[in-house]
Design an enzyme around this catalytic site. Sequence first.
Site, PDB file in Angstrom:
ATOM      1  N   ALA A 131       0.842  -1.203   0.000  1.00 44.05           N
ATOM      2  CA  ALA A 131       0.000   0.000   0.000  1.00 44.05           C
ATOM      3  C   ALA A 131       0.873   1.247   0.000  1.00 44.05           C
ATOM      4  CB  ALA A 131      -0.929  -0.029   1.206  1.00 44.05           C
ATOM      5  N   ILE A 164      -4.907  -0.510  -4.537  1.00 42.00           N
ATOM      6  CA  ILE A 164      -4.113  -1.533  -3.857  1.00 42.00           C
ATOM      7  C   ILE A 164      -4.532  -2.941  -4.317  1.00 42.00           C
ATOM      8  CG2 ILE A 164      -3.306  -2.387  -1.611  1.00 42.00           C
ATOM      9  CD1 ILE A 164      -2.556   0.601  -2.518  1.00 42.00           C
ATOM     10  N   ARG A 251       9.943  -4.014 -11.039  1.00 35.63           N
ATOM     11  CA  ARG A 251      10.100  -3.498 -12.413  1.00 35.63           C
ATOM     12  C   ARG A 251      10.664  -4.566 -13.329  1.00 35.63           C
ATOM     13  NH1 ARG A 251      11.987   2.362  -9.966  1.00 35.63           N
ATOM     14  NH2 ARG A 251       9.833   3.068  -9.680  1.00 35.63           N
ATOM     15  N   GLN A 345      -4.111  -6.464 -34.967  1.00 36.32           N
ATOM     16  CA  GLN A 345      -4.420  -5.969 -36.306  1.00 36.32           C
ATOM     17  C   GLN A 345      -4.242  -7.081 -37.353  1.00 36.32           C
ATOM     18  OE1 GLN A 345      -5.580  -2.977 -36.744  1.00 36.32           O
ATOM     19  NE2 GLN A 345      -5.535  -2.725 -38.968  1.00 36.32           N
ATOM     20  N   GLY A 348      -7.130  -9.162 -38.099  1.00 35.56           N
ATOM     21  CA  GLY A 348      -8.317  -8.509 -38.646  1.00 35.56           C
ATOM     22  C   GLY A 348      -9.437  -8.475 -37.621  1.00 35.56           C
ATOM     23  N   GLU A 372       4.185   0.399 -10.989  1.00 37.57           N
ATOM     24  CA  GLU A 372       5.602   0.394 -10.567  1.00 37.57           C
ATOM     25  C   GLU A 372       6.447   1.382 -11.368  1.00 37.57           C
ATOM     26  OE1 GLU A 372       3.772  -1.508  -8.582  1.00 37.57           O
ATOM     27  OE2 GLU A 372       4.033  -3.251  -9.870  1.00 37.57           O
ATOM     28  N   GLY A 373       5.888   2.561 -11.563  1.00 39.15           N
ATOM     29  CA  GLY A 373       6.584   3.614 -12.313  1.00 39.15           C
ATOM     30  C   GLY A 373       6.126   3.611 -13.748  1.00 39.15           C
ATOM     31  N   THR A 374       5.497   4.714 -14.165  1.00 35.80           N
ATOM     32  CA  THR A 374       5.015   4.792 -15.551  1.00 35.80           C
ATOM     33  C   THR A 374       6.215   4.892 -16.500  1.00 35.80           C
ATOM     34  OG1 THR A 374       4.947   7.203 -15.488  1.00 35.80           O
ATOM     35  CG2 THR A 374       2.949   6.052 -14.790  1.00 35.80           C
ATOM     36  N   GLU A 376       6.845   7.211 -18.468  1.00 41.17           N
ATOM     37  CA  GLU A 376       7.379   8.578 -18.417  1.00 41.17           C
ATOM     38  C   GLU A 376       8.314   8.745 -17.221  1.00 41.17           C
ATOM     39  OE1 GLU A 376       4.056   7.871 -18.644  1.00 41.17           O
ATOM     40  OE2 GLU A 376       3.938   8.197 -20.800  1.00 41.17           O
TER      41      GLU A 376
HETATM   42  C1  LIG Z   1      -4.200  -2.129 -11.898  1.00 42.22           C
HETATM   43  C2  LIG Z   1      -3.326  -1.334 -10.973  1.00 42.22           C
HETATM   44  C3  LIG Z   1      -2.770  -1.944  -9.856  1.00 42.22           C
HETATM   45  C4  LIG Z   1      -1.979  -1.201  -8.974  1.00 42.22           C
HETATM   46  N1  LIG Z   1      -1.513  -1.809  -7.835  1.00 42.22           N
HETATM   47  C5  LIG Z   1      -0.875  -1.058  -6.903  1.00 42.22           C
HETATM   48  C6  LIG Z   1      -0.494  -1.636  -5.627  1.00 42.22           C
HETATM   49  O1  LIG Z   1      -0.698  -2.822  -5.366  1.00 42.22           O
HETATM   50  N2  LIG Z   1       0.083  -0.838  -4.703  1.00 42.22           N
HETATM   51  C7  LIG Z   1       0.333   0.487  -4.944  1.00 42.22           C
HETATM   52  O2  LIG Z   1       0.853   1.143  -4.058  1.00 42.22           O
HETATM   53  N3  LIG Z   1      -0.006   1.069  -6.133  1.00 42.22           N
HETATM   54  C8  LIG Z   1      -0.609   0.320  -7.110  1.00 42.22           C
HETATM   55  N4  LIG Z   1      -0.963   0.896  -8.320  1.00 42.22           N
HETATM   56  C9  LIG Z   1      -0.701   2.303  -8.539  1.00 42.22           C
HETATM   57  C10 LIG Z   1       0.337   2.592  -9.604  1.00 42.22           C
HETATM   58  O3  LIG Z   1       1.621   2.251  -9.144  1.00 42.22           O
HETATM   59  C11 LIG Z   1       0.205   4.088  -9.971  1.00 42.22           C
HETATM   60  O4  LIG Z   1      -1.030   4.222 -10.666  1.00 42.22           O
HETATM   61  C12 LIG Z   1       1.347   4.583 -10.815  1.00 42.22           C
HETATM   62  O5  LIG Z   1       2.537   4.639 -10.068  1.00 42.22           O
HETATM   63  C13 LIG Z   1       1.066   5.993 -11.381  1.00 42.22           C
HETATM   64  O6  LIG Z   1       0.648   6.860 -10.389  1.00 42.22           O
HETATM   65  P1  LIG Z   1      -0.700   7.732 -10.599  1.00 42.22           P
HETATM   66  O7  LIG Z   1      -1.781   6.819 -11.036  1.00 42.22           O
HETATM   67  O8  LIG Z   1      -0.941   8.519  -9.369  1.00 42.22           O
HETATM   68  O9  LIG Z   1      -0.372   8.691 -11.817  1.00 42.22           O
HETATM   69  P2  LIG Z   1       0.293  10.158 -11.709  1.00 42.22           P
HETATM   70  O10 LIG Z   1       1.513  10.100 -10.897  1.00 42.22           O
HETATM   71  O11 LIG Z   1      -0.766  11.113 -11.307  1.00 42.22           O
HETATM   72  O12 LIG Z   1       0.681  10.405 -13.232  1.00 42.22           O
HETATM   73  C14 LIG Z   1      -0.284  10.821 -14.211  1.00 42.22           C
HETATM   74  C15 LIG Z   1       0.433  10.925 -15.561  1.00 42.22           C
HETATM   75  O13 LIG Z   1       1.462  11.930 -15.484  1.00 42.22           O
HETATM   76  C16 LIG Z   1       2.690  11.361 -15.896  1.00 42.22           C
HETATM   77  N5  LIG Z   1       3.773  11.977 -15.135  1.00 42.22           N
HETATM   78  C17 LIG Z   1       3.893  12.055 -13.791  1.00 42.22           C
HETATM   79  N6  LIG Z   1       5.016  12.707 -13.458  1.00 42.22           N
HETATM   80  C18 LIG Z   1       5.631  13.045 -14.623  1.00 42.22           C
HETATM   81  C19 LIG Z   1       6.826  13.743 -14.954  1.00 42.22           C
HETATM   82  N7  LIG Z   1       7.627  14.201 -14.000  1.00 42.22           N
HETATM   83  N8  LIG Z   1       7.155  13.903 -16.260  1.00 42.22           N
HETATM   84  C20 LIG Z   1       6.353  13.418 -17.235  1.00 42.22           C
HETATM   85  N9  LIG Z   1       5.188  12.761 -16.980  1.00 42.22           N
HETATM   86  C21 LIG Z   1       4.841  12.583 -15.691  1.00 42.22           C
HETATM   87  C22 LIG Z   1       2.582   9.884 -15.606  1.00 42.22           C
HETATM   88  O14 LIG Z   1       3.484   9.140 -16.401  1.00 42.22           O
HETATM   89  C23 LIG Z   1       1.137   9.629 -15.984  1.00 42.22           C
HETATM   90  O15 LIG Z   1       1.041   9.466 -17.368  1.00 42.22           O
HETATM   91  C24 LIG Z   1      -1.722   0.160  -9.235  1.00 42.22           C
HETATM   92  C25 LIG Z   1      -2.250   0.760 -10.390  1.00 42.22           C
HETATM   93  C26 LIG Z   1      -3.050   0.036 -11.247  1.00 42.22           C
HETATM   94  C27 LIG Z   1      -3.631   0.716 -12.454  1.00 42.22           C
END
Ligand SMILES: Cc1cc2nc3c(=O)[nH]c(=O)nc-3n(C[C@H](O)[C@H](O)[C@H](O)COP(=O)(O)OP(=O)(O)OC[C@H]3O[C@@H](n4cnc5c(N)ncnc54)[C@H](O)[C@@H]3O)c2cc1C
Length: 409
Positions: A131, A164, A251, A345, A348, A372-374, A376
């Site tokens: 969490a 979570i 990751r 794709q 089809g 685990e980190g987008t 970006e």
């Molecule tokens: C199915 C699912 C399961 C998950 N499970 C867990 C879990 O078990 N435990 C847990 O703790 N979390 C969990 N998460 C959360 C997940 O780790 C977060 O959603 C993710 O880290 C992104 O955070 P956010 O959603 O707040 O997006 P934000 O941080 O609000 O980002 C929004 C957008 O802005 C972009 N962005 C942010 N900062 C920058 C920057 N500096 N430069 C350029 N772009 C930027 C991001 O890439 C994204 O596209 C889960 C998410 C999902 C969808």
Amino acid sequence: MPIHAEHHPLVSLQAPEADMLARVQALVREQIGPQAEQVGREDVFAWDTFRLLADEGVIATAFPRSLGGTEASMLLRVRIIEELARACSTAASLVTGTDLSSRPIVAGGSDALRSEVVPKLATGAQQSAFALTEPGAGSDLAGLQATARRDGGHYVLNGAKKFITRAGVADMYVVVARLADGPAGSKGLSAFLVPRASAGVSVSPTIPKMGWNGVPIAQVCLDEVVVPVGNRLGEEGQGMALAQDTLVRARIGHAAIALGRMSGALQIAAQYADVRRVFGRAEGEHQGVQWMLADMGARIEAARCLVYACAQRYDRQDPDTSIHASIAKMHSTDLCMKVVVDCLQLLGGNGYLKAYPLERFMRDAKMNQIGEGTSEVHKNLIGRYLMKTAAAMPRHPCLDLEPDLFGAA
Ligand SMILES: Cc1cc2nc3c(=O)[nH]c(=O)nc-3n(C[C@H](O)[C@H](O)[C@H](O)COP(=O)(O)OP(=O)(O)OC[C@H]3O[C@@H](n4cnc5c(N)ncnc54)[C@H](O)[C@@H]3O)c2cc1C
């Protein structure tokens, strides 16, 4: 062969590791693969798959021997995760998610806490959830708002945690919170093990999502939740360090899931193109189609080398493993998204049907680019690393530029 890892020069597993991998491959063929469509249809926790993985000792691979696990190398874990994800993201994510949620306990728990809790996690008798994310802070972890207040021999926790995974089935939560009187930013974060049965813990109903079914998510709220000091993981202020240690492993896991899924997708598309006839020939005899397949095959093989090499760095404890985990995760998950779209794709209209796994693969692939980190965030980390290390790169007479040529004199 780009769609499979058999006999890959970067992987040479001996018994008993090779036996474990063969067991997983058989499980995927005989049980997990055939059930994947059904498991992915509904977002309820995939108990049968989880119990199967626990009974077969796959869950235990994440845990130290001294605490009831089998402590597999990261390379073996990557191969296991890849094989599972070829057919079923849910099964793969049950393995990576167990590691994600239990690693802070293994790495930061006291001896007493670890020996009480970890053996039950290793057998799958109990589960934890990680969490970290909050409604107001995901990528920007320094902005976490949940608080922990020391009160004698206890901490009192308050806050809300969003997204979570397994919140509804977990027996305990690893909660990262800000010390009430601690420093601002990431230095003020600490981690705690919170039993789900604690007074003041509440869990929302499952939050509907696009895919990644079988591992539901929910919000966890903490209202004056009291935990003993012995449930702190690591020292005060080590919450971010524990989270980072956990996220490196997670990751690599995401990269391996993406690798498996895109390999599976390419196999489906290539076999379809081999038999589907269009304009009097097999679809795969058209050069445009072959070029698509070739692009995907070549890039998947490059991703495979990247992911295996990263796992080897982890096993060797290379100091640069974290940045290579970012590189592997970003590259493999972004490529996987593109590959599953292109493979769909190639099928089809059939690709769009739920009868074929590509529709599910496409929905699941998006999650690997976010969790685990987008992508970006990883791009930022890699870019910053390059800039930080640029000046220290070894000089090379052919690459040295005259400073006055670019105005840096
Ligand atoms: C199915 C699912 C399961 C998950 N499970 C867990 C879990 O078990 N435990 C847990 O703790 N979390 C969990 N998460 C959360 C997940 O780790 C977060 O959603 C993710 O880290 C992104 O955070 P956010 O959603 O707040 O997006 P934000 O941080 O609000 O980002 C929004 C957008 O802005 C972009 N962005 C942010 N900062 C920058 C920057 N500096 N430069 C350029 N772009 C930027 C991001 O890439 C994204 O596209 C889960 C998410 C999902 C969808």
